[in-house]
Design an enzyme around this catalytic site. Structure first.
Site, PDB file in Angstrom:
ATOM      1  N   ARG A  88       0.818  -1.211   0.000  1.00  0.00           N
ATOM      2  CA  ARG A  88       0.000   0.000   0.000  1.00  0.00           C
ATOM      3  C   ARG A  88       0.852   1.261   0.000  1.00  0.00           C
ATOM      4  O   ARG A  88       0.309   2.366  -0.049  1.00  0.00           O
ATOM      5  CB  ARG A  88      -0.864   0.022   1.258  1.00  0.00           C
ATOM      6  CG  ARG A  88      -2.321  -0.394   1.041  1.00  0.00           C
ATOM      7  CD  ARG A  88      -2.956  -0.448   2.411  1.00  0.00           C
ATOM      8  NE  ARG A  88      -4.371  -0.254   2.439  1.00  0.00           N
ATOM      9  CZ  ARG A  88      -5.241  -1.248   2.571  1.00  0.00           C
ATOM     10  NH1 ARG A  88      -4.861  -2.495   2.580  1.00  0.00           N
ATOM     11  NH2 ARG A  88      -6.523  -0.977   2.681  1.00  0.00           N
ATOM     12  N   ARG A 122     -21.248  -2.110   2.231  1.00  0.00           N
ATOM     13  CA  ARG A 122     -20.569  -3.410   2.378  1.00  0.00           C
ATOM     14  C   ARG A 122     -20.936  -4.052   3.712  1.00  0.00           C
ATOM     15  O   ARG A 122     -21.011  -3.401   4.738  1.00  0.00           O
ATOM     16  CB  ARG A 122     -19.054  -3.231   2.304  1.00  0.00           C
ATOM     17  CG  ARG A 122     -18.304  -4.509   2.705  1.00  0.00           C
ATOM     18  CD  ARG A 122     -16.894  -4.522   2.232  1.00  0.00           C
ATOM     19  NE  ARG A 122     -16.080  -3.484   2.827  1.00  0.00           N
ATOM     20  CZ  ARG A 122     -14.802  -3.285   2.496  1.00  0.00           C
ATOM     21  NH1 ARG A 122     -14.229  -4.030   1.569  1.00  0.00           N
ATOM     22  NH2 ARG A 122     -14.120  -2.332   3.062  1.00  0.00           N
ATOM     23  N   ARG A 152     -18.319  -3.528   8.882  1.00  0.00           N
ATOM     24  CA  ARG A 152     -16.999  -3.255   9.431  1.00  0.00           C
ATOM     25  C   ARG A 152     -17.007  -1.880  10.079  1.00  0.00           C
ATOM     26  O   ARG A 152     -17.568  -0.938   9.531  1.00  0.00           O
ATOM     27  CB  ARG A 152     -15.961  -3.275   8.294  1.00  0.00           C
ATOM     28  CG  ARG A 152     -15.282  -4.607   8.137  1.00  0.00           C
ATOM     29  CD  ARG A 152     -14.461  -4.663   6.875  1.00  0.00           C
ATOM     30  NE  ARG A 152     -13.440  -3.611   6.743  1.00  0.00           N
ATOM     31  CZ  ARG A 152     -12.500  -3.629   5.797  1.00  0.00           C
ATOM     32  NH1 ARG A 152     -12.452  -4.613   4.924  1.00  0.00           N
ATOM     33  NH2 ARG A 152     -11.628  -2.647   5.717  1.00  0.00           N
TER      34      ARG A 152
HETATM   35  P1  ADP Z   1     -12.014  -4.221  -1.309  1.00  0.00           P
HETATM   36  O1  ADP Z   1     -11.545  -5.574  -0.833  1.00  0.00           O
HETATM   37  O2  ADP Z   1     -11.273  -3.734  -2.529  1.00  0.00           O
HETATM   38  O3  ADP Z   1     -12.048  -3.187  -0.224  1.00  0.00           O
HETATM   39  P2  ADP Z   1     -14.619  -5.557  -1.609  1.00  0.00           P
HETATM   40  O4  ADP Z   1     -14.299  -6.709  -2.500  1.00  0.00           O
HETATM   41  O5  ADP Z   1     -14.852  -5.868  -0.178  1.00  0.00           O
HETATM   42  O6  ADP Z   1     -13.526  -4.386  -1.799  1.00  0.00           O
HETATM   43  O7  ADP Z   1     -15.897  -4.807  -2.231  1.00  0.00           O
HETATM   44  C1  ADP Z   1     -16.479  -3.661  -1.575  1.00  0.00           C
HETATM   45  C2  ADP Z   1     -18.005  -3.742  -1.671  1.00  0.00           C
HETATM   46  O8  ADP Z   1     -18.421  -3.590  -3.029  1.00  0.00           O
HETATM   47  C3  ADP Z   1     -18.588  -5.079  -1.198  1.00  0.00           C
HETATM   48  O9  ADP Z   1     -19.799  -4.812  -0.550  1.00  0.00           O
HETATM   49  C4  ADP Z   1     -18.789  -5.875  -2.495  1.00  0.00           C
HETATM   50  O10 ADP Z   1     -19.870  -6.804  -2.371  1.00  0.00           O
HETATM   51  C5  ADP Z   1     -19.106  -4.762  -3.501  1.00  0.00           C
HETATM   52  N1  ADP Z   1     -18.555  -5.021  -4.840  1.00  0.00           N
HETATM   53  C6  ADP Z   1     -17.382  -5.639  -5.152  1.00  0.00           C
HETATM   54  N2  ADP Z   1     -17.191  -5.654  -6.495  1.00  0.00           N
HETATM   55  C7  ADP Z   1     -18.260  -5.010  -7.030  1.00  0.00           C
HETATM   56  C8  ADP Z   1     -18.652  -4.706  -8.377  1.00  0.00           C
HETATM   57  N3  ADP Z   1     -17.879  -5.048  -9.426  1.00  0.00           N
HETATM   58  N4  ADP Z   1     -19.821  -4.038  -8.563  1.00  0.00           N
HETATM   59  C9  ADP Z   1     -20.593  -3.677  -7.496  1.00  0.00           C
HETATM   60  N5  ADP Z   1     -20.292  -3.956  -6.216  1.00  0.00           N
HETATM   61  C10 ADP Z   1     -19.143  -4.605  -5.975  1.00  0.00           C
HETATM   62  P1  AMP Z   2      -8.428  -3.557   4.152  1.00  0.00           P
HETATM   63  O1  AMP Z   2      -9.161  -4.730   4.725  1.00  0.00           O
HETATM   64  O2  AMP Z   2      -7.432  -3.958   3.096  1.00  0.00           O
HETATM   65  O3  AMP Z   2      -9.347  -2.461   3.701  1.00  0.00           O
HETATM   66  O4  AMP Z   2      -7.522  -2.981   5.340  1.00  0.00           O
HETATM   67  C1  AMP Z   2      -8.095  -2.487   6.542  1.00  0.00           C
HETATM   68  C2  AMP Z   2      -7.083  -1.655   7.324  1.00  0.00           C
HETATM   69  O5  AMP Z   2      -5.954  -2.474   7.699  1.00  0.00           O
HETATM   70  C3  AMP Z   2      -6.483  -0.470   6.584  1.00  0.00           C
HETATM   71  O6  AMP Z   2      -7.309   0.699   6.625  1.00  0.00           O
HETATM   72  C4  AMP Z   2      -5.159  -0.273   7.358  1.00  0.00           C
HETATM   73  O7  AMP Z   2      -5.392   0.372   8.609  1.00  0.00           O
HETATM   74  C5  AMP Z   2      -4.737  -1.712   7.654  1.00  0.00           C
HETATM   75  N1  AMP Z   2      -3.906  -2.272   6.566  1.00  0.00           N
HETATM   76  C6  AMP Z   2      -4.217  -3.327   5.743  1.00  0.00           C
HETATM   77  N2  AMP Z   2      -3.225  -3.565   4.874  1.00  0.00           N
HETATM   78  C7  AMP Z   2      -2.264  -2.639   5.122  1.00  0.00           C
HETATM   79  C8  AMP Z   2      -1.003  -2.343   4.546  1.00  0.00           C
HETATM   80  N3  AMP Z   2      -0.519  -3.038   3.507  1.00  0.00           N
HETATM   81  N4  AMP Z   2      -0.280  -1.308   5.071  1.00  0.00           N
HETATM   82  C9  AMP Z   2      -0.744  -0.601   6.111  1.00  0.00           C
HETATM   83  N5  AMP Z   2      -1.933  -0.815   6.697  1.00  0.00           N
HETATM   84  C10 AMP Z   2      -2.696  -1.829   6.217  1.00  0.00           C
END
Ligand code: ADP
Ligand code: AMP
Length: 207
Positions: A88, A122, A152
């Site tokens: 990141r 989400r 979350r």
């Molecule tokens: P990230 O891991 O990148 O933070 P997620 O995979 O958890 O994202 O997706 C964020 C939200 O968007 C979830 O609620 C998921 O169900 C929804 N989502 C994921 N991909 C799509 C898509 N292509 N179109 C619409 N909604 C999506």
């Molecule tokens: P995510 O589930 O990937 O959205 O991550 C949730 C949270 O975990 C982020 O907002 C950061 O606080 C921490 N985190 C996850 N991955 C990293 C990373 N590679 N570097 C720093 N913080 C991280």
């Protein structure tokens, strides 16, 4: 294959990672999931990460890199891995290059303005981490493991804004970094979930 999934919070990394990992037969390693598990279990890593997660800020590079380094030494990573949410920062990307340089970096390209809506809708399974969305019919009980489906803490509006700002400042520069390395595979993440999966599968076949 050693893969990295890059993209803003809400771009769909977790959703696609589950599918890619299954197709490729490689472990899905989400640093966010690792921190949430440690937080729940109140381990020292969890206690260190707690304040950063709550504010939507990044856990310091040294902590994250060491966790990933140790995880990649595990047996199941021998034939490759899929990293979700790491690297990141540029420092993390440089560290990864030294530990286990990726073969390809899939960037889920998304419209940042649309992501706040994705993140606020989400819902995730507190047990296995499966991702749902209220607009796509999120259940109360996980269809994969039967765990409770919750929101979350860091998907609440105040934290979402902070996370998107952190993404722009710290993580978006990795797109140019990996383009320069010749590793970037750009995918339109604004298509529906199945279309994104199909585009990734097609791109991986061409590698
Ligand atoms: P990230 O891991 O990148 O933070 P997620 O995979 O958890 O994202 O997706 C964020 C939200 O968007 C979830 O609620 C998921 O169900 C929804 N989502 C994921 N991909 C799509 C898509 N292509 N179109 C619409 N909604 C999506
Ligand atoms: P995510 O589930 O990937 O959205 O991550 C949730 C949270 O975990 C982020 O907002 C950061 O606080 C921490 N985190 C996850 N991955 C990293 C990373 N590679 N570097 C720093 N913080 C991280």
């Amino acid at each position: 294959m050693k893969l990295v999934l890059l993209g803003a919070p809400g771009a769909g990394k977790g959703t696609q990672a589950v599918r890619i990992a299954k197709n490729q037969g490689i472990p899905h390693i989400s640093t966010g999931d690792i921190f949430r598990k440690n937080l729940k279990e109140e381990t020292p890593v969890g206690l260190t990460a707690k304040a950063y997660l709550a504010k939507g800020q990044l856990v310091p590079d040294g902590v994250v890199v060491e966790i990933v380094r140790l995880r990649l030494l595990e047996d199941d990573c021998k034939n490759g891995f899929l990293l979700d949410g790491f690297p990141r920062t540029l420092a993390q990307a440089e560290a990864l290059k030294a530990i286990a340089a990726p073969d390809a970096v899939i960037n889920l390209d998304a419209d940042l303005d649309a992501l706040a809506k994705r993140l606020s809708g989400r819902r995730v399974c507190g047990g296995c981490g499966e991702s749902y969305h209220v607009d796509l019919g999120s259940p109360e009980v996980c269809t994969k493991c039967g765990g409770a489906v919750i929101q979350r803490e860091d998907d609440k509006a105040e934290t979402v804004a902070a996370r998107l700002l952190v993404y722009k400042a710290e993580t978006a520069p990795l797109i140019d970094f990996y383009r320069a390395e010749g590793l970037l595979v750009n995918i339109d993440g604004m298509q529906d979930i199945d279309a994104v999966s199909a585009a990734i599968r097609q791109a991986l076949r061409r590698l």
